[in-house]
Enzyme design. Structure first.
Site, PDB file in Angstrom:
ATOM      1  N   GLU A  22       4.509   8.251 -14.454  1.00 28.81           N
ATOM      2  CA  GLU A  22       5.281   7.166 -13.843  1.00 28.81           C
ATOM      3  C   GLU A  22       4.367   5.993 -13.508  1.00 28.81           C
ATOM      4  OE1 GLU A  22       6.832   9.104 -10.336  1.00 28.81           O
ATOM      5  OE2 GLU A  22       7.266  10.884 -11.539  1.00 28.81           O
ATOM      6  N   LYS A  24       2.653   3.454 -11.128  1.00 28.48           N
ATOM      7  CA  LYS A  24       2.390   3.483  -9.691  1.00 28.48           C
ATOM      8  C   LYS A  24       2.749   2.089  -9.164  1.00 28.48           C
ATOM      9  CE  LYS A  24      -0.879   5.065  -6.238  1.00 28.48           C
ATOM     10  NZ  LYS A  24      -0.866   3.911  -5.331  1.00 28.48           N
ATOM     11  N   TYR A  71      12.425   1.864  -6.512  1.00 31.46           N
ATOM     12  CA  TYR A  71      12.482   2.907  -7.524  1.00 31.46           C
ATOM     13  C   TYR A  71      12.314   4.243  -6.811  1.00 31.46           C
ATOM     14  CZ  TYR A  71      12.317  -0.312 -11.483  1.00 31.46           C
ATOM     15  OH  TYR A  71      12.615  -1.281 -12.402  1.00 31.46           O
ATOM     16  N   CYS A 109     -20.496 -32.239  10.406  1.00 31.29           N
ATOM     17  CA  CYS A 109     -21.056 -33.098  11.459  1.00 31.29           C
ATOM     18  C   CYS A 109     -22.194 -33.996  10.970  1.00 31.29           C
ATOM     19  CB  CYS A 109     -21.526 -32.250  12.630  1.00 31.29           C
ATOM     20  SG  CYS A 109     -22.971 -31.254  12.232  1.00 31.29           S
ATOM     21  N   ASP A 148       3.377  -0.959  -6.844  1.00 37.04           N
ATOM     22  CA  ASP A 148       2.631  -1.414  -5.673  1.00 37.04           C
ATOM     23  C   ASP A 148       3.609  -1.934  -4.629  1.00 37.04           C
ATOM     24  OD1 ASP A 148       0.379  -1.740  -4.261  1.00 37.04           O
ATOM     25  OD2 ASP A 148      -0.339  -3.510  -5.339  1.00 37.04           O
ATOM     26  N   CYS A 176     -21.395 -29.598  16.266  1.00 35.79           N
ATOM     27  CA  CYS A 176     -20.689 -29.542  14.987  1.00 35.79           C
ATOM     28  C   CYS A 176     -19.239 -29.123  15.203  1.00 35.79           C
ATOM     29  CB  CYS A 176     -21.384 -28.556  14.064  1.00 35.79           C
ATOM     30  SG  CYS A 176     -20.533 -28.329  12.503  1.00 35.79           S
ATOM     31  N   LYS A 209      -5.814   5.125 -11.315  1.00 40.02           N
ATOM     32  CA  LYS A 209      -5.920   3.722 -10.908  1.00 40.02           C
ATOM     33  C   LYS A 209      -6.453   2.879 -12.057  1.00 40.02           C
ATOM     34  CE  LYS A 209      -5.944   2.661  -6.717  1.00 40.02           C
ATOM     35  NZ  LYS A 209      -4.924   2.082  -5.834  1.00 40.02           N
ATOM     36  N   CYS A 223     -24.762 -31.357   6.890  1.00 38.96           N
ATOM     37  CA  CYS A 223     -23.561 -30.572   7.142  1.00 38.96           C
ATOM     38  C   CYS A 223     -22.323 -31.407   6.794  1.00 38.96           C
ATOM     39  CB  CYS A 223     -23.515 -30.154   8.608  1.00 38.96           C
ATOM     40  SG  CYS A 223     -21.937 -29.439   9.073  1.00 38.96           S
TER      41      CYS A 223
HETATM   42  S1  IVH Z   1       4.494  10.201  -5.519  1.00 36.82           S
HETATM   43  C1  IVH Z   1       3.562  13.639  -3.198  1.00 36.82           C
HETATM   44  N1  IVH Z   1       5.145   8.405  -7.319  1.00 36.82           N
HETATM   45  O1  IVH Z   1       1.587   5.695  -4.093  1.00 36.82           O
HETATM   46  C2  IVH Z   1       3.464  12.422  -3.955  1.00 36.82           C
HETATM   47  N2  IVH Z   1       3.998   7.686  -5.394  1.00 36.82           N
HETATM   48  O2  IVH Z   1      -1.012   6.872  -3.033  1.00 36.82           O
HETATM   49  C3  IVH Z   1       3.711  11.202  -3.164  1.00 36.82           C
HETATM   50  N3  IVH Z   1       3.595   5.282  -5.291  1.00 36.82           N
HETATM   51  O3  IVH Z   1       2.499   6.647  -0.844  1.00 36.82           O
HETATM   52  C4  IVH Z   1       3.899   9.974  -3.888  1.00 36.82           C
HETATM   53  N4  IVH Z   1       4.584   4.775  -7.188  1.00 36.82           N
HETATM   54  O4  IVH Z   1       3.652   4.623  -1.901  1.00 36.82           O
HETATM   55  C5  IVH Z   1       4.541   8.627  -6.140  1.00 36.82           C
HETATM   56  N5  IVH Z   1       5.804   6.925  -8.972  1.00 36.82           N
HETATM   57  C6  IVH Z   1       5.224   7.156  -7.801  1.00 36.82           C
HETATM   58  C7  IVH Z   1       4.660   6.107  -7.039  1.00 36.82           C
HETATM   59  C8  IVH Z   1       4.048   6.429  -5.828  1.00 36.82           C
HETATM   60  C9  IVH Z   1       3.944   4.299  -6.141  1.00 36.82           C
HETATM   61  C10 IVH Z   1       2.848   5.091  -4.034  1.00 36.82           C
HETATM   62  C11 IVH Z   1       3.510   5.675  -2.817  1.00 36.82           C
HETATM   63  C12 IVH Z   1       2.533   6.657  -2.239  1.00 36.82           C
HETATM   64  C13 IVH Z   1       1.258   6.172  -2.818  1.00 36.82           C
HETATM   65  C14 IVH Z   1       0.277   7.313  -2.902  1.00 36.82           C
END
Ligand code: IVH
Length: 682
Positions: free
Chosen positions: A115, A117, A225, A413, A119, A433, A316, A410
């Site tokens: 999935e 991640k 989501y 001043c 933000d 200053c 990451k 500066c």
């Molecule tokens: S699962 C037990 N799925 O990432 C697993 N987290 O560093 C808990 N996040 O606090 C999270 N997209 O805010 C999961 N597809 C996703 C995510 C996701 C973003 C964030 C979430 C979580 C943080 C963890």
């Protein structure tokens, strides 16, 4: 008014229609009616609900927000909301799988749910009998905040689940975020309103959810989501994440279309690479991918640590880099006088924020980068870190390059710029200053300086901002009536402050010297200087050679002192201070050998309660003692406070005299001869 059946039917029908159009518009992106028609339906519903008192938590009228709440309520997460461990590369992902395989017996490949991640902000939604009854932030994972009022305004979150087969109690978890478009629109509006622009989508989403006034939240096009289920009662859920995603979507909950179920860790790696490729094209910010074991049964047997599951990993992305043009470099003076080159950039969206300026740190960095104004440069930014200028873009053309030259004066001043160490430069203007005004006034008024009781940071801030005080001499002409114009300042406190300013006029030379904030002249050095010269005029005229003869004063401090008094503006300020009544008793200068504690070596250990250790040290030195850091046979006396340890033991072992703070205070009181009699230095 009580509602007739016809009214009740109309309200019910409006609610269904509005939620349908909502979904068509926000989720399916295929509206059937115009915005104006939608607004008209909504207005009709709101007015009927109001007239007939027909409030319902799942009514679309909640989408526009309601009266502000008095405060936030806490919500305990029955099942903790976990966080994720991170990896940064494909090898780490393979190692993740290797660890999984050690924990479980499995004959085939592990299936994963991959999935994006997103933000944003992790939240929990609680549905009872399909109705949204509570929404909460993750908080510390165990306790979060109730944000139901704001979440109800999010158009893509159903207030009532649709479809069939949802559990009677269903806690859905996911990420609330602000898309790139929504963020851009919000900032466009902020610019039009000339209000503060938002830094990045994530902070904006978090800030919006923490509003007490949901009418404000309703103006921010947040989205969500959903990615997992927490509590669940009454009903069966699928046994895989893939299945859960489908079930959630079937009940009208928003899920991420970019997720994928794959059947090997190599496929996960390919997913991460592909996701990184499309990162910029996505409509929302992501900072990586999340790789999870798909089978819930396997998840359970793999288990979790205290804060993170062992069956999932955040992958990451590397910090993002973008190219942009260096438009100009300005030199900024900090509150303590350090001067920093700041790059003005053609605005560029990188790592989730729009960057239009960033620090170049110092001139060494400018030289190292070989950067000139007009160059095309590479900016890197990851997470919350300050954007960094990485290099000049190779092969780029700069039609009119301009060199970046450090100022000799500066920019605020006009005082001379000094070098500090090898790479830093700073303004020598200290007290005069504009950039250092607040800091210098705060220092001047501080406890160990002129000790103006009540002159806190907040007051200084206001006095300077209102241009009531330009330099420290202005403090002494402040009147209670002026002070009363400040925030939260009544007659009493204004009069008190004027009285403490008046009291502070009568000070001591060491305190006054310390208050001037001459570089590297701390309390101890100020005391040495005062005792050595006894008189400000003599210190003012001292050369570097004379100054280095003073204990504690090395060539660098001596230079700072000389350059302070060489500055005309400082001398003018001193005369203004004198004219406004700042004065101190004269000091009798005593030769080192005839000081009362000459030849004695003192050690201080443990906590002193009445004196700061620095002050005790300075006063002992002023009386001729040497203050040492460790106990030896040549130690004359050890002053020990509570908590004294090895030094006290050593003193007892060597038979060195030990006394307490009270004895030290008595000694100082008996020997310090500074009197109010106006004696002049010889
Ligand atoms: S699962 C037990 N799925 O990432 C697993 N987290 O560093 C808990 N996040 O606090 C999270 N997209 O805010 C999961 N597809 C996703 C995510 C996701 C973003 C964030 C979430 C979580 C943080 C963890």
């Amino acid at each position: 008014m009580s509602a007739s059946t016809a009214i009740l039917e109309e309200v019910a029908s409006l609610r269904v229609q509005l939620e349908r159009h909502n979904r068509l518009y926000h989720t399916l992106d295929s509206p059937e009616i115009t915005d104006a028609d939608y607004d008209a339906l909504l207005a009709r519903l709101v007015s009927l609900e109001k007239d007939y008192n027909l409030f319902s938590p799942s009514s679309p009228s909640n989408r526009i927000g309601a009266e502000p709440l008095p405060g936030f309520t806490q919500v305990a997460h029955e099942i903790p909301m976990l966080s994720l461990d991170k990896v940064f590369g494909e090898e780490d992902l393979r190692a993740f799988e290797a660890r999984l395989l050690k924990r479980i017996e499995i004959s085939s490949e592990i299936i994963y749910s991959c999935e994006p991640k997103v933000d944003g902000v992790a939240v929990s939604l609680l549905y009872e009998k399909g109705q949204l009854v509570r929404a909460a932030t993750r908080g510390d994972g165990t306790i979060g905040e109730d944000i139901t009022h704001n979440v109800r305004t999010i158009r893509t979150i159903p207030l009532q689940l649709s479809g069939e087969g949802y559990p009677a109690v269903l806690e859905v978890r996911g990420e609330i975020f602000l898309g790139k478009l929504g963020f851009a629109q919000l900032n466009e509006q902020a610019r039009l309103d000339q209000s503060k622009v938002f830094v990045n989508p994530r902070n904006t989403a978090a800030g919006t959810l923490r509003q007490l006034d949901s009418r404000r939240a309703a103006k921010v096009p947040l989205q969500m989501y959903c990615y997992s289920v927490g509590l669940q009662e009454g009903g069966d859920l699928p046994d895989s994440l893939g299945g859960i995603f489908e079930a959630l979507a079937g009940w009208g909950l928003p899920t991420n279309p970019q997720r994928e179920v794959v059947e090997s860790i190599e496929r996960c790696i390919a997913y991460c690479e592909a996701l990184l490729e499309m990162r910029n094209a996505l409509e929302y910010e992501i900072d990586g991918a999340v790789i999870k074991v798909d089978s819930l049964e396997l998840q359970a047997s793999i288990g979790s640590n205290a804060r993170t599951p062992r069956w999932a990993m955040a992958y990451k992305f590397p910090a993002e880099e973008k190219s942009t043009r260096l438009l100009d470099v300005e030199f900024q003076v900090g509150r303590t006088g350090t001067i920093t080159p700041v790059a003005r950039l053609e605005p560029v969206f990188v790592g989730g924020v729009t960057v239009s300026n960033t620090t170049l740190h110092n001139m060494d960095e400018v030289t190292r980068l070989g950067v000139r104004i007009g160059d095309e440069i590479i900016i890197r930014r990851a997470g919350d870190v300050i954007p960094k200028v990485v290099r000049v873009l190779a092969g780029s053309v700069n039609p009119a390059p301009r060199a970046i030259i450090a100022p000799t004066q500066c920019p605020v001043c006009g005082c001379a710029v000094e070098k500090e160490g090898d790479v830093l430069i700073r303004c020598s203007g200290g007290l005069i200053c504009g950039a250092q005004r607040k800091e210098s006034i705060r220092h001047f008024a501080s406890r160990n300086a002129l000790d103006i009781d009540g002159m806190g940071e907040r007051i200084v801030e206001q006095l300077v901002d209102a241009e009531l005080v330009r330099d420290v001499s202005d403090l002494f002409v402040l009147e209670a009536s002026t002070l009363m114009s400040l925030d939260r300042m009544g007659v009493k406190s204004a009069e008190k402050l004027v009285a403490s300013i008046a009291r502070s006029r009568r000070t001591t030379l060491p305190k006054f010297l310390y208050a001037l904030g001459i570089r590297e002249v701390g309390e101890a050095t100020a005391l040495q200087l005062a005792n050595h010269f006894g008189d400000l005029m003599l210190l003012q005229e001292a050369s570097v050679e004379t100054l280095v003869a003073v204990p504690d004063v090395g060539p660098i401090v001596a230079e700072h002192i000389v350059s302070f008094f060489a500055n005309r503006a400082n001398i003018d300020l001193l005369s203004r201070l004198a004219a406004r009544g700042v004065s101190w008793p004269a000091i009798t200068v005593v030769s080192p050998e005839s000081k009362p504690l000459a030849g004695q070596t003192v050690v201080i250990t443990g906590t002193l309660e009445k004196l700061s250790r620095n002050e005790a040290k300075a006063r002992l030195i002023a009386l001729g003692a040497k203050v040492a850091g460790s106990v030896s046979k040549s130690t004359t006396i050890v002053y020990a406070g509570p908590g004294a340890g090895s030094k006290l033991a050593k003193a007892t072992e060597l038979g060195v005299e030990v006394a307490d703070e009270a004895a030290l205070l008595a000694l100082l009181a008996a020997l310090e001869t500074t009197s109010d009699a106006p004696k002049k230095a010889p």
